[in-house]
Design an enzyme around this catalytic site. Structure first.
Site, short mmCIF file in Angstrom:
data_model
loop_
_atom_site.label_atom_id
_atom_site.label_comp_id
_atom_site.label_asym_id
_atom_site.label_seq_id
_atom_site.Cartn_x
_atom_site.Cartn_y
_atom_site.Cartn_z
N ASP A 33 -10.11 -6.54 -12.15
CA ASP A 33 -9.14 -5.60 -11.60
C ASP A 33 -7.75 -5.92 -12.15
O ASP A 33 -7.36 -7.08 -12.27
CB ASP A 33 -9.14 -5.69 -10.07
CG ASP A 33 -8.46 -4.49 -9.42
OD1 ASP A 33 -9.17 -3.69 -8.79
OD2 ASP A 33 -7.22 -4.35 -9.55
N ASN A 89 -14.53 1.30 -1.25
CA ASN A 89 -13.60 2.18 -0.55
C ASN A 89 -14.04 3.62 -0.79
O ASN A 89 -14.38 3.98 -1.92
CB ASN A 89 -12.17 1.97 -1.06
CG ASN A 89 -11.65 0.58 -0.72
OD1 ASN A 89 -11.97 0.03 0.33
ND2 ASN A 89 -10.87 0.00 -1.62
N GLN A 96 -9.43 4.67 -1.11
CA GLN A 96 -9.86 4.81 -2.51
C GLN A 96 -8.74 5.45 -3.34
O GLN A 96 -8.12 6.43 -2.91
CB GLN A 96 -11.13 5.68 -2.58
CG GLN A 96 -11.72 5.77 -3.98
CD GLN A 96 -13.07 6.47 -4.00
OE1 GLN A 96 -13.56 6.97 -2.97
NE2 GLN A 96 -13.68 6.54 -5.17
N VAL A 98 -9.12 5.36 -7.11
CA VAL A 98 -9.74 5.81 -8.36
C VAL A 98 -11.08 6.45 -8.00
O VAL A 98 -11.96 5.79 -7.43
CB VAL A 98 -9.96 4.64 -9.35
CG1 VAL A 98 -10.65 5.14 -10.61
CG2 VAL A 98 -8.63 3.98 -9.70
N HIS A 102 -16.93 2.52 -7.37
CA HIS A 102 -16.86 1.13 -7.82
C HIS A 102 -17.07 0.19 -6.65
O HIS A 102 -16.68 0.48 -5.52
CB HIS A 102 -15.52 0.82 -8.51
CG HIS A 102 -14.32 1.29 -7.75
ND1 HIS A 102 -13.92 2.61 -7.76
CD2 HIS A 102 -13.45 0.63 -6.96
CE1 HIS A 102 -12.83 2.73 -7.00
NE2 HIS A 102 -12.54 1.55 -6.49
N ILE A 103 -17.67 -0.94 -6.96
CA ILE A 103 -17.83 -2.03 -5.99
C ILE A 103 -16.82 -3.09 -6.35
O ILE A 103 -16.81 -3.59 -7.49
CB ILE A 103 -19.25 -2.63 -6.04
CG1 ILE A 103 -20.31 -1.57 -5.77
CG2 ILE A 103 -19.36 -3.79 -5.04
CD1 ILE A 103 -21.74 -2.08 -5.97
N HIS A 104 -15.94 -3.44 -5.39
CA HIS A 104 -15.04 -4.57 -5.60
C HIS A 104 -15.80 -5.86 -5.30
O HIS A 104 -16.44 -5.97 -4.25
CB HIS A 104 -13.86 -4.52 -4.62
CG HIS A 104 -12.93 -3.36 -4.77
ND1 HIS A 104 -11.71 -3.46 -5.38
CD2 HIS A 104 -13.03 -2.07 -4.36
CE1 HIS A 104 -11.08 -2.29 -5.34
NE2 HIS A 104 -11.87 -1.42 -4.72
P1 5GP Z 1 -9.83 1.64 -5.02
O1 5GP Z 1 -8.46 1.59 -4.37
O2 5GP Z 1 -10.10 3.03 -5.58
O3 5GP Z 1 -10.94 1.14 -4.17
O4 5GP Z 1 -9.77 0.62 -6.22
C1 5GP Z 1 -9.30 0.95 -7.48
C2 5GP Z 1 -8.98 -0.35 -8.16
O5 5GP Z 1 -8.84 -0.10 -9.54
C3 5GP Z 1 -7.68 -1.00 -7.69
O6 5GP Z 1 -7.96 -2.29 -7.17
C4 5GP Z 1 -6.82 -1.03 -8.93
O7 5GP Z 1 -6.04 -2.20 -9.04
C5 5GP Z 1 -7.86 -0.93 -10.05
N1 5GP Z 1 -7.36 -0.29 -11.25
C6 5GP Z 1 -6.69 0.89 -11.32
N2 5GP Z 1 -6.39 1.19 -12.60
C7 5GP Z 1 -6.92 0.18 -13.35
C8 5GP Z 1 -6.93 -0.06 -14.76
O8 5GP Z 1 -6.43 0.70 -15.57
N3 5GP Z 1 -7.56 -1.20 -15.16
C9 5GP Z 1 -8.15 -2.06 -14.29
N4 5GP Z 1 -8.74 -3.15 -14.81
N5 5GP Z 1 -8.14 -1.87 -12.96
C10 5GP Z 1 -7.53 -0.75 -12.49
#
Ligand code: 5GP
Length: 116
Positions: A33, A89, A96, A98, A102-104
């Site tokens: 991330d 998320n 969420q 993105v 995705h799984i964190h």
């Molecule tokens: P969400 O909030 O949708 O559950 O998680 C999206 C995650 O994607 C966030 O933790 C954010 O830091 C990560 N993220 C967003 N853009 C990028 C990117 O361009 N590259 C990487 N490696 N992570 C990203």
């Protein structure tokens, strides 16, 4: 309005923007991330775009199981022997940002509960 299912994660899959990729197979990709919330913070994604877990269907059953097995394999690879947290998320209230499923994987420190 942009109705494309593509997000920044599609660009990472195609290597159009850089990411630190730690695992890849035909169906999945895992990368660090960009804003880590723990010493180890990795995202496991399907190569196929499913915007949210709410939009997954029965046909995705095998793929979803695969993503969980990839997550545990990556956690092992990262030596998260003391445990770790997996998070998905979903949507606005889920936090969420993105819209490519995705799984964190979060690890390397003790997690709190409730998560907030
Ligand atoms: P969400 O909030 O949708 O559950 O998680 C999206 C995650 O994607 C966030 O933790 C954010 O830091 C990560 N993220 C967003 N853009 C990028 C990117 O361009 N590259 C990487 N490696 N992570 C990203």
């Amino acid at each position: 309005m942009n109705n494309s299912p593509e997000t920044v994660f599609s660009k990472i899959i195609r290597r159009e923007i850089p990411a630190t990729i730690v695992y890849e197979d035909d169906l999945a990709l895992a990368f660090r991330d960009i804003h880590p919330q723990a010493p180890v913070h990795i995202l496991v994604i399907p190569k196929q775009v499913i915007p949210t877990i709410a939009e997954a269907t029965e046909q995705d059953q095998q793929l979803l199981g695969h993503l969980l097995l990839v997550a545990k394999q990556v956690a092992k690879q990262e030596n998260l022997d003391q445990g770790y947290r997996l998070v998905i998320n979903c949507g606005n209230d889920g936090g969420q940002t993105v819209y490519h499923l995705h799984i964190h994987i979060l690890g390397g420190r003790s997690m709190q509960w409730p998560p907030g």
